[in-house]
Scaffold this motif. Structure first.
Motif, PDB file in Angstrom:
ATOM      1  N   SER A 137       0.801  -1.225   0.000  1.00  0.00           N
ATOM      2  CA  SER A 137       0.000   0.000   0.000  1.00  0.00           C
ATOM      3  C   SER A 137       0.838   1.282   0.000  1.00  0.00           C
ATOM      4  CB  SER A 137      -0.925   0.012   1.219  1.00  0.00           C
ATOM      5  OG  SER A 137      -0.160   0.001   2.418  1.00  0.00           O
ATOM      6  N   LEU A 138       2.086   1.198   0.413  1.00  0.00           N
ATOM      7  CA  LEU A 138       2.923   2.392   0.571  1.00  0.00           C
ATOM      8  C   LEU A 138       3.201   3.059  -0.774  1.00  0.00           C
ATOM      9  CD1 LEU A 138       4.427   4.042   2.728  1.00  0.00           C
ATOM     10  CD2 LEU A 138       6.441   2.656   2.247  1.00  0.00           C
ATOM     11  N   LYS A 139       2.866   4.359  -0.856  1.00  0.00           N
ATOM     12  CA  LYS A 139       3.063   5.119  -2.085  1.00  0.00           C
ATOM     13  C   LYS A 139       4.112   6.211  -1.927  1.00  0.00           C
ATOM     14  CE  LYS A 139      -1.530   4.281  -3.772  1.00  0.00           C
ATOM     15  NZ  LYS A 139      -2.893   4.673  -3.703  1.00  0.00           N
ATOM     16  N   HIS A 140       4.321   6.679  -0.697  1.00  0.00           N
ATOM     17  CA  HIS A 140       5.253   7.776  -0.456  1.00  0.00           C
ATOM     18  C   HIS A 140       6.063   7.477   0.807  1.00  0.00           C
ATOM     19  CE1 HIS A 140       6.650  11.947  -0.496  1.00  0.00           C
ATOM     20  NE2 HIS A 140       6.548  11.877   0.806  1.00  0.00           N
ATOM     21  N   LEU A 141       7.374   7.503   0.674  1.00  0.00           N
ATOM     22  CA  LEU A 141       8.268   7.227   1.796  1.00  0.00           C
ATOM     23  C   LEU A 141       9.297   8.336   1.898  1.00  0.00           C
ATOM     24  CD1 LEU A 141       9.521   5.359   3.993  1.00  0.00           C
ATOM     25  CD2 LEU A 141      10.800   4.264   2.136  1.00  0.00           C
ATOM     26  N   THR A 142       9.425   8.921   3.092  1.00  0.00           N
ATOM     27  CA  THR A 142      10.444   9.929   3.347  1.00  0.00           C
ATOM     28  C   THR A 142      11.227   9.507   4.579  1.00  0.00           C
ATOM     29  OG1 THR A 142       9.011  11.671   2.481  1.00  0.00           O
ATOM     30  CG2 THR A 142      10.889  12.374   3.812  1.00  0.00           C
ATOM     31  N   LEU A 143      12.529   9.361   4.431  1.00  0.00           N
ATOM     32  CA  LEU A 143      13.425   9.045   5.541  1.00  0.00           C
ATOM     33  C   LEU A 143      14.384  10.218   5.699  1.00  0.00           C
ATOM     34  CD1 LEU A 143      14.309   5.358   4.650  1.00  0.00           C
ATOM     35  CD2 LEU A 143      12.636   6.154   6.329  1.00  0.00           C
ATOM     36  N   THR A 144      14.451  10.764   6.909  1.00  0.00           N
ATOM     37  CA  THR A 144      15.295  11.917   7.179  1.00  0.00           C
ATOM     38  C   THR A 144      16.121  11.641   8.422  1.00  0.00           C
ATOM     39  OG1 THR A 144      13.492  13.304   6.370  1.00  0.00           O
ATOM     40  CG2 THR A 144      15.280  14.422   7.494  1.00  0.00           C
ATOM     41  N   GLY A 145      17.392  11.997   8.381  1.00  0.00           N
ATOM     42  CA  GLY A 145      18.252  11.859   9.550  1.00  0.00           C
ATOM     43  C   GLY A 145      19.187  13.044   9.663  1.00  0.00           C
ATOM     44  N   TYR A 146      19.336  13.560  10.877  1.00  0.00           N
ATOM     45  CA  TYR A 146      20.233  14.676  11.123  1.00  0.00           C
ATOM     46  C   TYR A 146      21.177  14.299  12.253  1.00  0.00           C
ATOM     47  CZ  TYR A 146      16.429  17.210   8.855  1.00  0.00           C
ATOM     48  OH  TYR A 146      15.454  17.624   8.001  1.00  0.00           O
ATOM     49  N   SER A 147      22.279  13.696  11.927  1.00  0.00           N
ATOM     50  CA  SER A 147      23.231  13.324  12.969  1.00  0.00           C
ATOM     51  C   SER A 147      24.577  13.026  12.345  1.00  0.00           C
ATOM     52  CB  SER A 147      22.737  12.092  13.731  1.00  0.00           C
ATOM     53  OG  SER A 147      23.678  11.716  14.696  1.00  0.00           O
TER      54      SER A 147
END
Length: 166
Positions: A137-147
């Motif tokens: 079902s997943l249509k949009h994926l955003t992965l963010t990392g600040y380190s």
């Protein structure tokens, strides 16, 4: 002026859910104290925003996630999940993070999540489960990392098909 009930409680449930989708789920739950009508509205929110901000220990955040998910209305799909970790250098450990991530992702994928946003702020290590790549079902994926020194590990599936759509 004679007003029966408050104006917020007179709003349709769909509009109240939309308003609650702009705040994290912890604060949405707190709104259940506003009136008896609002008591269970948070349980059917299609957009869920989890944030570990305000939790000194990620293990407490993990307990919150673990206890919240079974209380949600399981008949309602989850269209959007936002998960934000605010780790401290001394308190953010891979195991503390992995438990709520896995539980939340498993729950979201079993309820047809379409949009997923994960932000790991000041978190040293995080490992994402294979289910991240096998969702239908997943249509949009955003992965963010600040380190600095952040190690994000993704499982290596035996086969991975990437399909671009317009």
């Amino acid at each position: 002026m004679n007003v029966e009930g408050d104006r917020l409680s007179n709003l349709p449930d769909d509009l109240i859910r939309k308003i609650l989708s702009f705040i994290d789920v912890k604060h949405a739950i707190q709104t259940s104290a506003l009136s008896s009508r609002w008591r269970y509205i948070w349980t059917s929110m299609p957009c869920i925003d989890f944030s570990s901000e305000g939790y000194y220990m990620l293990s407490n955040f993990s307990k919150f996630v673990t206890h919240l998910l079974p209380s949600r209305n399981n008949q309602i799909d989850v269209s959007s999940v936002k998960l934000t970790f605010h780790g401290n250098d001394g308190h953010a450990h891979g195991n503390d993070i992995h438990v709520p991530v896995k539980k939340l992702l498993d729950y979201a994928f079993s309820h047809n999540v379409q949009q997923l946003n994960i932000s790991c702020l000041r978190v040293k290590n995080i490992e994402f489960p294979l289910s991240l790549f096998s969702s239908q079902s997943l249509k949009h994926l955003t992965l963010t990392g600040y380190s600095h020194g952040c190690k994000t590990r993704f499982p290596r599936p035996s086969t991975l098909r990437v399909v671009a759509t317009r």
